[in-house]
Design an enzyme around this catalytic site. Sequence first.
Site, mmCIF file in Angstrom:
data_model
loop_
_atom_site.group_PDB
_atom_site.id
_atom_site.type_symbol
_atom_site.label_atom_id
_atom_site.label_comp_id
_atom_site.label_asym_id
_atom_site.label_seq_id
_atom_site.Cartn_x
_atom_site.Cartn_y
_atom_site.Cartn_z
ATOM 1 N N ASP A 20 14.140 -26.469 26.137
ATOM 2 C CA ASP A 20 13.055 -25.101 25.632
ATOM 3 C C ASP A 20 12.786 -23.920 26.585
ATOM 4 O OD1 ASP A 20 10.916 -23.482 25.369
ATOM 5 O OD2 ASP A 20 9.009 -25.082 24.600
ATOM 6 N N HIS A 135 -4.593 -20.677 32.401
ATOM 7 C CA HIS A 135 -4.256 -20.276 31.148
ATOM 8 C C HIS A 135 -5.119 -21.823 29.781
ATOM 9 C CE1 HIS A 135 -1.825 -17.488 32.080
ATOM 10 N NE2 HIS A 135 -0.025 -18.183 32.440
ATOM 11 N N ASP A 172 -2.113 -14.617 40.376
ATOM 12 C CA ASP A 172 -0.737 -15.300 39.498
ATOM 13 C C ASP A 172 -0.480 -13.853 38.565
ATOM 14 O OD1 ASP A 172 0.688 -17.924 37.957
ATOM 15 O OD2 ASP A 172 0.681 -16.311 36.869
ATOM 16 N N HIS A 174 0.856 -13.570 35.559
ATOM 17 C CA HIS A 174 -0.122 -13.414 34.027
ATOM 18 C C HIS A 174 -1.400 -13.883 33.918
ATOM 19 C CE1 HIS A 174 3.682 -16.032 34.166
ATOM 20 N NE2 HIS A 174 3.771 -15.248 33.097
ATOM 21 N N ASP A 265 4.325 -16.219 40.349
ATOM 22 C CA ASP A 265 4.830 -15.522 40.266
ATOM 23 C C ASP A 265 5.180 -13.854 40.169
ATOM 24 O OD1 ASP A 265 2.638 -16.394 38.923
ATOM 25 O OD2 ASP A 265 3.250 -16.956 37.112
ATOM 26 N N TYR A 305 7.570 -19.598 39.956
ATOM 27 C CA TYR A 305 9.310 -19.942 39.517
ATOM 28 C C TYR A 305 10.711 -19.913 39.944
ATOM 29 C CZ TYR A 305 5.727 -20.330 36.066
ATOM 30 O OH TYR A 305 4.138 -21.681 35.735
#
Length: 532
Positions: A20, A135, A172, A174, A265, A305
């Site tokens: 994935d 999230h 973060d 996101h 990130d 990451y």
Amino acid sequence: MGTALVYHEDMTAARLLWEDPECEIECPQRLTAALEGLQQRGLEQRCLRLVAREASEAELGLVHSPEYVALLRGTQALGTQELQALSGQYDAVYFHPRTFHCARLAVGAALQLVDAVMTGAVRNGLALVRPPGHHSQRAAANGFCVFNSVAIAARHAKQKHGLHRVLIVDWDVHHGQGTQYIFEDDPSVLYFSWHRYEHRRFWPYLRESDADAVGQGQGLGFTVNLPWNQVGMGNADYMAAFLHVLLPLAFEFDPELVLVSAGFDSAIGDPEGQMQATPECFAHLTQLLQVLADGRVCAVLEGGYHLESLSQSVCMMVQALLGDPAPPLSGPMVPHGSALESIQSVRAAQAPYWMSLQQQGAAPVLSPSTCSPEGKPSPLLPWGPEFKAAATQTMAALSSLLDKLCLNPTPPVRTAVALTAPDAALVLPPGVLCQERSALPEEMQAWARPHKALAQDKALTALGRVLYLLDRLLDGQVSSGIAATPAPATAATLDVAIRCGLSHGAQRLLCVAVGQLDRPPDLTDDGRLVVS
Ligand code: X5A
Ligand code: ZN
């Protein structure tokens, strides 16, 4: 009072068991890289090490539904195919037989950290955890997140420690939409998130990530979204966001505890974020947060990451938590136009709810981020072959850049004090150097000659020490200092110190006078000096 580091090596157990490309970046090496970085720099050894415990199901229930917790409990006994099928029901999620255990440790780590800070065992700390949490929602896993550790920690802080106001800073890259949903109508939790948005063309592609999502009902104004509409945001943009959006609201809110959804990130090199902020920026952001809530800052790892960038950024944050001075920021400190537009739209959207944003009068909202400029998203699709090749190239270049980035060494002396009279009664805090050495007599006299006020012995002795201290600041031996001088000689000493600083290697000098002081006479302003 120190800094806690909460960790458990079991959190490296969960990993992706099938192909994935979207999920493979959330790997066990993230934790080992961060921890090794801390060990190599001797930072782990300076922290109070706490072994993470599992959160209880009652604690998970502070945020998640009993059905969702039961579903996750059941995943421990599933085979790979069943895990993959269940994972497919959520957006960007993978389950492993150890996921339930790891996610409970992640929540437990956050709770232990809050307890350590709230009981006064430590001043602040970091929980190094995976999976991440911001999230995840009441009854849904999302974006690698299973349980929302920071949200649970905020509820726990209120319930167990009687707090009334908790600030969550989500840096973060996101949008922590999970955290936003959990607190959207709750005025006791101020949620701030900046995130890559690109006019809604970036994951998770939500309308409610934009600046005009400000919370609901009682919670109006307690959700603060700062969408970045371009990639490449750097140190100047992040600092501007803190100085012009987060800090004014945070001071007005006056939190009793600061929780950080600390995703890295948003740092340079990260394949998800594509931003430019260097690791040192996170030391500065951490420092800025420590002026709130008496320094009670609990950081919990979210994303990040690029292993080298992640590890350096984590080190920077821990250094700042430990109280080390932050290394200087590199690059031009000028924010991007697009960043200023984003900052202006959040300020406009939040102005009705915050006095600190009301003075200047609401500036017009510039280019609302919902109307995109032109054209379609980039033809370079993520995980297509050209994208992979381009990405590998950039990453290689970046790794060598990060390798060379020699982080500024911390000066051996944190603070030096230069006194004149033998103030023997003065007890200095530990670690403060009493500076008794002096500049060379000839040098001192040459500087002092034009000034009548420096003719006196006492004034001259003081000047010698000031000049010596100044040289140690400029050559990096001392980080900061304070010097005493006889009152009649103050203006003259300052005049010499400014000239001397500029001639001994200072590129730019800011002079701030607190109290009454005449501007030193006839200093030519050649653009290197600011006096205020
Ligand atoms: C915690 C975190 C990112 C999910 C990205 C999915 N999640 N494309 O950084
Ligand atoms: Zn993230």
